[in-house]
Design an enzyme around this catalytic site. Structure first.
Site, PDB file in Angstrom:
ATOM      1  N   ASP A 105      39.251 -14.884  14.517  1.00  0.00           N
ATOM      2  CA  ASP A 105      40.713 -14.967  14.586  1.00  0.00           C
ATOM      3  C   ASP A 105      41.267 -16.245  13.949  1.00  0.00           C
ATOM      4  OD1 ASP A 105      41.002 -12.515  15.795  1.00  0.00           O
ATOM      5  OD2 ASP A 105      40.801 -13.341  17.825  1.00  0.00           O
ATOM      6  N   HIS A 261      34.592 -10.052  14.683  1.00  0.00           N
ATOM      7  CA  HIS A 261      34.861  -8.759  15.318  1.00  0.00           C
ATOM      8  C   HIS A 261      35.608  -7.844  14.361  1.00  0.00           C
ATOM      9  CE1 HIS A 261      38.301 -11.297  16.357  1.00  0.00           C
ATOM     10  NE2 HIS A 261      39.041 -10.194  16.463  1.00  0.00           N
TER      11      HIS A 261
HETATM   12  C1  SIN Z   1      41.808  -7.993  17.045  1.00  0.00           C
HETATM   13  O1  SIN Z   1      41.307  -8.227  15.966  1.00  0.00           O
HETATM   14  O2  SIN Z   1      42.129  -8.881  17.811  1.00  0.00           O
HETATM   15  C2  SIN Z   1      42.022  -6.558  17.489  1.00  0.00           C
HETATM   16  C3  SIN Z   1      40.798  -5.999  18.084  1.00  0.00           C
HETATM   17  C4  SIN Z   1      40.999  -4.589  18.538  1.00  0.00           C
HETATM   18  O3  SIN Z   1      42.120  -4.064  18.487  1.00  0.00           O
HETATM   19  O4  SIN Z   1      40.023  -3.977  18.965  1.00  0.00           O
END
Ligand code: SIN
Length: 288
Positions: A105, A261
């Site tokens: 992030d 992620h």
């Molecule tokens: C994100 O990248 O924070 C979103 C993750 C998600 O919606 O699973």
């Protein structure tokens, strides 16, 4: 691993663990809070099922991992500047989703968020999973020669997806996620070490990602591309990942300093709503 108060069960070989025995709507006792924080350092991503959190309770729980912070360029909830609603409506088909590629992030910030918390409110019957990748394991699997080279270089990161060139983009994202685009300051490139040392575990993790990393420092984009492509392919190998299938009431907490992620965009026709908070972080520490 059996704890005195809580139970922590890994969900994959590299990272990710489910934690049971805690009600996140109430303040945790000091010992339980210490156990959760220790599990977080060990497993990098924690999952809690069957929670019922008001926005205030989500903010209070997030504070367990550090000061809750606001994120730039994304409109938060009207009454809760700390919370962003991650929402795709059932009628929003064939559009991009928030977080729909591997990333850490806001890695382009001088001090990127240390951690993020996501609370599932409305979840599709199937699809809409989230994947995480273990950037310690990815670094540790490289040859010593490659490790030494990467420890000595920086990568440039920018928030170009919110930048000037994106002002008139036709990239369609959910109408409920109001993203401010066309911000010249978001295009500023910032160097961060390719290998960072985690302040709590002392372990080394790769710190590059395909959304915000633009190139390697002192190299062109073309020169950087093959090396970065190799690193992205390497760090997202299945054995370094875990995949979480959401249910309403689930909470995920992840460490942006040692994971990437990816939100899987495979649920056209269903509504998916989660509330997201961020925990302030420090300037990444170089390994060499
Ligand atoms: C994100 O990248 O924070 C979103 C993750 C998600 O919606 O699973």
């Amino acid at each position: 691993m059996r704890n005195s108060r809580i139970d922590v069960s890994p969900i994959a070989g590299s990272l990710g663990a489910e934690v049971s025995g805690v009600d996140l709507s109430k303040p945790l006792a000091d010992a339980a809070a210490d156990e959760v924080r220790a599990a977080f350092v060990e497993h990098q991503v924690l999952f809690f099922h069957d929670q019922r959190l008001t926005p205030e309770q989500q903010i209070a729980f997030s504070g367990l991992f550090g000061p809750v912070t606001q994120v730039p360029y994304i409109k938060p909830l009207d009454d809760y500047p700390e919370i962003v609603a991650v929402l795709k409506e059932a009628d929003e088909n064939k559009i991009a989703t928030f977080g729909g590629d591997w990333h850490s992030d806001f890695s382009y910030l001088e001090e990127p968020p240390a951690a993020s918390v996501l609370y599932g409110l409305e979840i599709p019957a199937f699809g809409g999973d989230t994947l995480w990748a273990d950037m310690y394991a990815a670094f540790e699997a490289l040859s010593p020669g490659m490790q030494r080279k990467l420890e000595r270089i920086n990568a440039m990161h920018s928030g170009h997806v919110y930048g000037a060139a994106m002002q008139d983009t036709d990239l369609r994202l959910s109408r409920s996620i109001e993203i401010s685009r066309g911000n010249a300051e978001a295009d500023v490139e910032r160097p961060h070490p390719v290998v960072r040392v985690h302040p709590d575990s002392g372990r080394k993790a790769l710190f590059v990602n395909p959304i915000y990393t633009t190139r390697l420092e002192n190299m062109t984009k073309a020169e950087s591309r093959p090396i970065l492509r190799f690193l992205y392919d390497h760090c997202t190998r299945p054995e370094f990942t875990c995949r979480f299938r959401w249910r309403p009431g689930d909470v995920a907490v992840w460490d942006n300093r040692c994971t990437l992620h990816y939100a899987v965009n495979d649920y056209d026709g269903s509504r998916r709503l989660l509330h997201r908070t961020a925990i302030a972080g420090d300037r990444p520490i170089a390994a060499a």
